[in-house]
Design a protein around this motif. Structure first.
Motif, PDB file in Angstrom:
ATOM      1  N   SER A 307       0.851  -1.198   0.000  1.00 38.62           N
ATOM      2  CA  SER A 307       0.000   0.000   0.000  1.00 38.62           C
ATOM      3  C   SER A 307       0.880   1.240   0.000  1.00 38.62           C
ATOM      4  N   PHE A 308       0.315   2.330  -0.511  1.00 39.92           N
ATOM      5  CA  PHE A 308       1.008   3.625  -0.481  1.00 39.92           C
ATOM      6  C   PHE A 308       0.105   4.641   0.197  1.00 39.92           C
ATOM      7  N   ARG A 309       0.747   5.629   0.794  1.00 41.13           N
ATOM      8  CA  ARG A 309      -0.030   6.685   1.446  1.00 41.13           C
ATOM      9  C   ARG A 309      -0.614   7.597   0.370  1.00 41.13           C
ATOM     10  N   GLU A 317      -4.149   0.307  -1.284  1.00 37.47           N
ATOM     11  CA  GLU A 317      -3.435  -0.941  -1.605  1.00 37.47           C
ATOM     12  C   GLU A 317      -3.303  -1.056  -3.118  1.00 37.47           C
ATOM     13  N   ARG A 318      -2.081  -1.270  -3.580  1.00 34.12           N
ATOM     14  CA  ARG A 318      -1.812  -1.381  -5.024  1.00 34.12           C
ATOM     15  C   ARG A 318      -1.471  -2.797  -5.441  1.00 34.12           C
ATOM     16  N   VAL A 319      -0.945  -3.596  -4.528  1.00 32.62           N
ATOM     17  CA  VAL A 319      -0.660  -5.001  -4.837  1.00 32.62           C
ATOM     18  C   VAL A 319      -1.456  -5.822  -3.821  1.00 32.62           C
ATOM     19  N   GLY A 336       2.436  -7.268 -17.956  1.00 35.18           N
ATOM     20  CA  GLY A 336       1.154  -6.659 -17.627  1.00 35.18           C
ATOM     21  C   GLY A 336       1.167  -5.232 -18.095  1.00 35.18           C
ATOM     22  N   GLU A 337      -0.029  -4.644 -18.141  1.00 30.80           N
ATOM     23  CA  GLU A 337      -0.091  -3.271 -18.636  1.00 30.80           C
ATOM     24  C   GLU A 337       0.441  -2.297 -17.586  1.00 30.80           C
ATOM     25  N   SER A 338       0.591  -1.051 -18.000  1.00 36.61           N
ATOM     26  CA  SER A 338       1.113  -0.018 -17.118  1.00 36.61           C
ATOM     27  C   SER A 338       0.229   0.108 -15.870  1.00 36.61           C
ATOM     28  N   GLY A 339       0.854   0.145 -14.708  1.00 34.73           N
ATOM     29  CA  GLY A 339       0.110   0.311 -13.463  1.00 34.73           C
ATOM     30  C   GLY A 339      -0.419  -0.987 -12.890  1.00 34.73           C
ATOM     31  N   SER A 340      -0.055  -2.139 -13.503  1.00 32.76           N
ATOM     32  CA  SER A 340      -0.593  -3.406 -13.010  1.00 32.76           C
ATOM     33  C   SER A 340       0.135  -3.895 -11.751  1.00 32.76           C
ATOM     34  N   GLY A 341       1.212  -3.197 -11.361  1.00 36.22           N
ATOM     35  CA  GLY A 341       1.890  -3.559 -10.107  1.00 36.22           C
ATOM     36  C   GLY A 341       3.141  -4.393 -10.306  1.00 36.22           C
ATOM     37  N   LYS A 342       3.660  -4.451 -11.534  1.00 39.53           N
ATOM     38  CA  LYS A 342       4.849  -5.277 -11.808  1.00 39.53           C
ATOM     39  C   LYS A 342       6.058  -4.777 -11.009  1.00 39.53           C
ATOM     40  N   SER A 343       6.352  -3.480 -11.183  1.00 37.38           N
ATOM     41  CA  SER A 343       7.555  -2.939 -10.525  1.00 37.38           C
ATOM     42  C   SER A 343       7.412  -2.987  -9.019  1.00 37.38           C
ATOM     43  N   VAL A 344       6.236  -2.603  -8.522  1.00 41.81           N
ATOM     44  CA  VAL A 344       6.037  -2.565  -7.077  1.00 41.81           C
ATOM     45  C   VAL A 344       6.217  -3.964  -6.492  1.00 41.81           C
ATOM     46  N   THR A 345       5.683  -4.995  -7.185  1.00 39.48           N
ATOM     47  CA  THR A 345       5.826  -6.373  -6.697  1.00 39.48           C
ATOM     48  C   THR A 345       7.304  -6.768  -6.638  1.00 39.48           C
ATOM     49  N   PRO A 355      10.190   4.384   2.197  1.00 40.59           N
ATOM     50  CA  PRO A 355       9.404   4.483   3.436  1.00 40.59           C
ATOM     51  C   PRO A 355       7.957   4.948   3.218  1.00 40.59           C
ATOM     52  N   ASP A 356       7.628   5.416   1.983  1.00 43.38           N
ATOM     53  CA  ASP A 356       6.243   5.848   1.740  1.00 43.38           C
ATOM     54  C   ASP A 356       5.319   4.659   1.488  1.00 43.38           C
ATOM     55  N   SER A 357       5.870   3.430   1.572  1.00 44.34           N
ATOM     56  CA  SER A 357       5.049   2.258   1.269  1.00 44.34           C
ATOM     57  C   SER A 357       4.859   1.392   2.523  1.00 44.34           C
ATOM     58  N   ASP A 474      14.018  -3.759 -14.737  1.00 42.08           N
ATOM     59  CA  ASP A 474      12.705  -3.138 -14.875  1.00 42.08           C
ATOM     60  C   ASP A 474      12.621  -2.416 -16.218  1.00 42.08           C
ATOM     61  N   GLU A 475      11.981  -3.036 -17.177  1.00 41.13           N
ATOM     62  CA  GLU A 475      11.852  -2.498 -18.539  1.00 41.13           C
ATOM     63  C   GLU A 475      13.223  -2.042 -19.059  1.00 41.13           C
ATOM     64  N   PRO A 476      14.235  -2.936 -19.052  1.00 40.03           N
ATOM     65  CA  PRO A 476      15.592  -2.472 -19.357  1.00 40.03           C
ATOM     66  C   PRO A 476      15.789  -2.070 -20.809  1.00 40.03           C
ATOM     67  N   PRO A 571      -9.870  -1.091 -11.851  1.00 36.39           N
ATOM     68  CA  PRO A 571      -9.275  -0.286 -10.792  1.00 36.39           C
ATOM     69  C   PRO A 571      -8.417  -1.161  -9.892  1.00 36.39           C
ATOM     70  N   SER A 572      -7.156  -0.728  -9.656  1.00 38.18           N
ATOM     71  CA  SER A 572      -6.258  -1.562  -8.871  1.00 38.18           C
ATOM     72  C   SER A 572      -6.102  -1.045  -7.453  1.00 38.18           C
ATOM     73  N   GLY A 573      -6.496   0.215  -7.191  1.00 35.16           N
ATOM     74  CA  GLY A 573      -6.274   0.792  -5.868  1.00 35.16           C
ATOM     75  C   GLY A 573      -7.491   0.620  -4.982  1.00 35.16           C
TER      76      GLY A 573
HETATM   77  N1  LIG Z   1       5.676   5.544  -4.559  1.00 37.51           N
HETATM   78  C1  LIG Z   1       4.401   5.379  -4.913  1.00 37.51           C
HETATM   79  N2  LIG Z   1       3.422   6.084  -4.311  1.00 37.51           N
HETATM   80  C2  LIG Z   1       2.124   5.909  -4.641  1.00 37.51           C
HETATM   81  N3  LIG Z   1       1.688   5.043  -5.580  1.00 37.51           N
HETATM   82  C3  LIG Z   1       2.624   4.312  -6.223  1.00 37.51           C
HETATM   83  C4  LIG Z   1       4.022   4.439  -5.930  1.00 37.51           C
HETATM   84  N4  LIG Z   1       4.698   3.578  -6.730  1.00 37.51           N
HETATM   85  C5  LIG Z   1       3.775   2.963  -7.492  1.00 37.51           C
HETATM   86  N5  LIG Z   1       2.531   3.395  -7.182  1.00 37.51           N
HETATM   87  C6  LIG Z   1       1.270   2.946  -7.785  1.00 37.51           C
HETATM   88  O1  LIG Z   1       1.236   1.545  -7.747  1.00 37.51           O
HETATM   89  C7  LIG Z   1       0.613   1.048  -8.931  1.00 37.51           C
HETATM   90  C8  LIG Z   1       1.506   0.004  -9.549  1.00 37.51           C
HETATM   91  O2  LIG Z   1       2.706   0.676 -10.009  1.00 37.51           O
HETATM   92  P1  LIG Z   1       3.880  -0.092 -10.749  1.00 37.51           P
HETATM   93  O3  LIG Z   1       5.001   0.870 -10.925  1.00 37.51           O
HETATM   94  O4  LIG Z   1       4.173  -1.365 -10.065  1.00 37.51           O
HETATM   95  O5  LIG Z   1       3.201  -0.393 -12.154  1.00 37.51           O
HETATM   96  P2  LIG Z   1       3.849  -1.156 -13.363  1.00 37.51           P
HETATM   97  O6  LIG Z   1       2.983  -2.337 -13.644  1.00 37.51           O
HETATM   98  O7  LIG Z   1       5.281  -1.442 -13.116  1.00 37.51           O
HETATM   99  O8  LIG Z   1       3.630  -0.079 -14.491  1.00 37.51           O
HETATM  100  P3  LIG Z   1       4.695   0.611 -15.462  1.00 37.51           P
HETATM  101  O9  LIG Z   1       4.975  -0.378 -16.514  1.00 37.51           O
HETATM  102  O10 LIG Z   1       3.961   1.805 -15.976  1.00 37.51           O
HETATM  103  O11 LIG Z   1       5.871   0.970 -14.596  1.00 37.51           O
HETATM  104  C9  LIG Z   1       0.369   2.234  -9.837  1.00 37.51           C
HETATM  105  O12 LIG Z   1      -1.001   2.576  -9.743  1.00 37.51           O
HETATM  106  C10 LIG Z   1       1.226   3.309  -9.262  1.00 37.51           C
HETATM  107  O13 LIG Z   1       0.614   4.574  -9.441  1.00 37.51           O
END
Ligand SMILES: Nc1ncnc2c1ncn2[C@@H]1O[C@H](COP(=O)(O)OP(=O)(O)OP(=O)(O)O)[C@@H](O)[C@H]1O
Length: 593
Positions: A307-309, A317-319, A336-345, A355-357, A474-476, A571-573
């Motif tokens: 989750s993010f603040r 919650e994003r993941v 996955g498409e943009s914003g699907s949570g790949k990088s965050v996972t 620390p914002d997570s 990450d998308e190198p 919606p993922s959030g």
């Molecule tokens: N530091 C953050 N603070 C708040 N929300 C965040 C933060 N980092 C990511 N998010 C949110 O978490 C969700 C998933 O982000 P993530 O970067 O994992 O997507 P992604 O699948 O890797 O997309 P992309 O290919 O565009 O990078 C998005 O909705 C994004 O806005």
């Protein structure tokens, strides 16, 4: 001296600075010695004389030669200017860096205080401080110096905040660099060019402020004198003997111009700037790094939630409950498409989120290290050596002010406790492995001298400087053209083969991932919707995965028909603990023509 700097010195600005700088320097060092006597010798008979060959600026009311007095006053004027500018810059850098690294609320408070101070005219602040410290030369220096701190505080805080968001600063944090070390090594060098330019311009303003304070009788006091006091004395006779006021005025203006032009030259010189490495730790400090059985997963996350603040202070919650495991040496692609949570996972699985997570999970382990708690110092060192990160933008991934070699060596020198020469030899090996020719020469170059693909391969080489067990890419290749993409992927594969590290490759391109990886994890809306072997994509059952595959054109695709389009992202959030309004795992996703 670099050719670029030599070329700059040959420009009109460079020549002016050189000549002006030498004159000011000579007057500062030798002025009082050579002209001290002429500046103090009284000649009552020859008082208040106009311009003559003997006295080019005339004489004052005690018959003292004004040109000699202007030359002698150079030392006091220049030293006070440098002292006050130094106070402003050092104070401003400290305030700005502190403001940039503070938590958001404290940062806003410090920035608000800086803004309030900036809203006062600078000279007014200087007058205020000069009342506090008294009407002496030292008091004036402190007053002008302190009045300049908010100016530099605001500049440094703004510059530092933008640099602090760069990939190379994130990378330094990932490598376990402390906030102080990150500031000194990565932030300050990258704010130096604008800082130096502003310092030089500010010095000319400071010079004028001293002249103003002394002119008003608040600066240097008799029997001492600076250009401001001479200007004050000369102004009384400006209509009779203009040179009496113009002499010190010319000295102030010309020195101010030299300071300003110096700023431009500093900015040219910046790319050669390097910082001293922090002292290397002794061998005795080296502790054995515990090893983990190779059969265990490199990373294993069970029911991972991130989750993010949000703006209103709540958590989003994003993941939502991802379970993922990567075996040693395995290449796993997350698509996955943009914003699907790949990088965050991926970042959460490697414990790299900021620390914002808020990262929650039933279990999250990286090679035996429990990532749900703060790692010990030994574990931090292991993480720094065993994890490598390759970001999307190769230009912002490397620190632009340090040579590639220095950045590569840092991992081995600091975390691997290698000697400088051993680290340099290893850096050559690493660059050669990622197929960068003439590695020894390339290591001495700055990142801007590399092409985009080479920078990305240098990042891979940096990952090889430790003992990588997991490389997160990450998308190198997103920012690169197709031929260069192939080189980067080949370098990544070479790196994987030579180290046996596992790779988590994040991409939105299922074709690229399936060609490169052993296993593909498909994510949507913060969840894993399907996992399958890369060579069994035809067995995909989820409509979203099938949609992604259908979007990739192949030789048999009918070019007269538009490519399939996948429904809008669900919606993922959502607030943690609540159920998502749309479940992306439900098989309702349509592929529409
Ligand atoms: N530091 C953050 N603070 C708040 N929300 C965040 C933060 N980092 C990511 N998010 C949110 O978490 C969700 C998933 O982000 P993530 O970067 O994992 O997507 P992604 O699948 O890797 O997309 P992309 O290919 O565009 O990078 C998005 O909705 C994004 O806005």
């Amino acid at each position: 001296m670099s050719t670029r700097f030599t070329r700059t010195l040959r420009t009109p600005a460079g020549i002016t600075v050189m000549i002006g700088g030498v004159v000011v320097l000579l007057a500062t060092v030798f002025g009082p010695v050579l002209f001290g006597e002429a500046a103090t010798a009284r000649d009552i008979a020859g008082r208040q004389q106009g311009v003559s060959l003997e006295h080019p600026f005339g004489t004052d009311e005690l018959g003292r030669d004004l040109l000699a007095r202007v030359i002698v006053a150079t030392r006091v004027s220049v030293l006070l200017t440098l002292g006050a500018t130094g106070i402003s810059v050092i104070g401003g850098v400290l305030v700005g860096i502190i403001a940039a690294v503070l938590p958001p609320v404290a940062r806003r408070l410090v920035n608000a205080l800086i803004d309030i101070l900036l809203s006062f005219p600078w000279l007014l602040l200087a007058l205020f401080f000069s009342v506090i410290w008294g009407t002496t030369a030292t008091g004036a220096m402190l007053a002008v110096g302190f009045a300049g701190i908010p100016v530099f505080g605001r500049l440094v805080s703004t510059l530092a905040s933008s640099v602090a968001g760069s990939d190379f600063v994130h990378a330094a944090r990932i490598l376990g660099s402390s906030p102080l070390r990150t500031s000194v090594r990565h932030v300050v060098p990258n704010i130096l060019p604008p800082l130096l330019v502003n310092t030089a311009s500010h010095a000319s303003v400071t010079l004028l402020s001293f002249a103003a304070l002394s002119f008003l009788g608040l600066g240097v006091q008799a029997p001492e004198y600076d250009w401001g006091r001479l200007l004050n004395e000369g102004a009384r006779r400006i209509y009779v003997d203009p040179m009496a006021a113009m002499g010190p005025g010319i000295a102030i203006v010309l020195t101010g111009v030299v300071f300003s032009l110096l700023g431009a030259l500093f900015s040219e010189k910046r790319s050669n700037r390097t910082l001293r490495a922090l002292p290397r730790r002794s061998r005795a400090e080296t502790r054995a790094i515990p090893t983990v059985p190779e059969a265990a997963p490199v990373v294993e996350a069970v029911d991972l939630r991130v989750s993010f603040r949000s703006e209103d202070g709540g958590l989003v919650e994003r993941v939502h409950g991802v379970t993922l495991s990567v075996a040693p040496g395995e290449i796993v692609g997350i698509v996955g498409e943009s914003g699907s949570g790949k990088s965050v996972t991926a970042m959460a699985a490697a414990g790299l989120l900021g620390p914002d997570s808020l990262v929650e999970s039933d279990s999250l382990v990286f090679r035996g290290i429990d990532m749900t708690r703060e790692p010990t110092s030994v574990e931090k060192r292991r993480l720094a050596l065993e994890q490598a990160m390759i970001f999307q933008d190769p230009l912002s991934s490397l620190n632009p002010s340090l040579t590639v070699g220095r950045q590569l060596r840092e991992v081995s020198e600091i975390h691997g406790r290698m000697s400088r020469s051993a680290a340099a030899a290893r850096a050559i090996e690493a660059l050669t492995l990622v197929r960068i020719p003439d590695a020894a020469r390339r290591l001495r170059q700055l990142p801007h001298e590399f092409s985009g693909g080479m920078r990305q391969r240098a990042m891979i080489a940096m990952g090889l400087m430790g003992t990588p067990r997991l490389i997160i890419a990450d998308e190198p290749t997103t920012a690169l053209d197709v031929t260069v993409q192939r080189q980067v992927l080949r370098a990544l594969r070479d790196a994987q083969r030579s180290t046996g590290a596992a790779i988590l490759l994040i991409s939105h391109d299922i074709a690229l991932v399936s060609g490169f990886c052993d296993r593909v994890v498909v994510m949507r809306g913060g969840r894993i919707v399907e996992e399958l072997a890369a060579d069994r994509l035809d067995d995909a059952r989820h409509p979203y995965t099938r949609g992604l595959i259908a979007c990739v054109p192949d030789m048999g695709t009918d070019r007269d028909k538009p490519l399939p389009v996948i429904d809008a992202e669900p919606p993922s959030g959502r607030e943690p603990g609540t159920s998502a309004s749309t479940d992306p795992t439900a098989e309702h996703t349509e592929v529409v023509a």
